[in-house]
Design a protein around this motif. Structure first.
Motif, PDB file in Angstrom:
ATOM      1  N   LYS A  24      23.915   5.150 105.438  1.00 43.55           N
ATOM      2  CA  LYS A  24      24.792   4.495 104.120  1.00 43.55           C
ATOM      3  C   LYS A  24      25.657   3.596 104.763  1.00 43.55           C
ATOM      4  O   LYS A  24      26.361   3.745 105.657  1.00 43.55           O
ATOM      5  CB  LYS A  24      25.478   5.527 103.454  1.00 43.55           C
ATOM      6  N   LYS A  27      29.448   4.390 104.588  1.00 44.19           N
ATOM      7  CA  LYS A  27      29.814   5.776 105.046  1.00 44.19           C
ATOM      8  C   LYS A  27      29.330   6.042 106.557  1.00 44.19           C
ATOM      9  O   LYS A  27      30.261   6.654 107.061  1.00 44.19           O
ATOM     10  CB  LYS A  27      29.171   6.549 104.176  1.00 44.19           C
ATOM     11  N   ASP A  28      28.405   5.471 106.991  1.00 50.68           N
ATOM     12  CA  ASP A  28      27.787   5.891 108.324  1.00 50.68           C
ATOM     13  C   ASP A  28      28.297   4.990 109.218  1.00 50.68           C
ATOM     14  O   ASP A  28      28.340   3.839 109.296  1.00 50.68           O
ATOM     15  CB  ASP A  28      26.497   6.215 108.137  1.00 50.68           C
TER      16      ASP A  28
END
Length: 65
Positions: A24, A27-28
Motif C-alpha cells: 500500500k 501505509k507500507d
C-alpha cells in the motif's frame, strides 16, 4: 510486471514483483540497502578485462561496466 505462463499453461509471477505490487503506497515501507560490489575493479580504466557471464545474461556485465 514479472509474470508468465509455463509451457503447460500454469500462471506464474515473480516473488519480489508480487510482494511490491501488493504494498500500500501510503501505509507500507520497504527497507533496502545498497552494498558495495564484491568484484575488484582495475586501477586504470585502460586495463583490458574479459567479462564472462555464462547463463546470467548481460545485466551483470552492464552493471560492471
Amino acid at each position: 510486471m514479472n509474470d508468465w505462463k509455463t509451457p503447460n499453461g500454469e500462471y506464474r509471477s515473480g516473488l519480489t514483483t508480487t510482494y511490491l505490487k501488493n504494498l500500500k503506497p501510503t501505509k507500507d515501507n520497504v527497507v533496502c540497502k545498497i552494498a558495495e560490489g564484491a568484484t575488484p575493479h582495475p586501477e586504470s580504466i585502460e586495463t583490458p578485462a574479459i567479462l564472462v557471464g555464462l547463463g546470467t545474461g548481460m545485466a551483470p556485465i552492464r552493471a560492471f561496466v
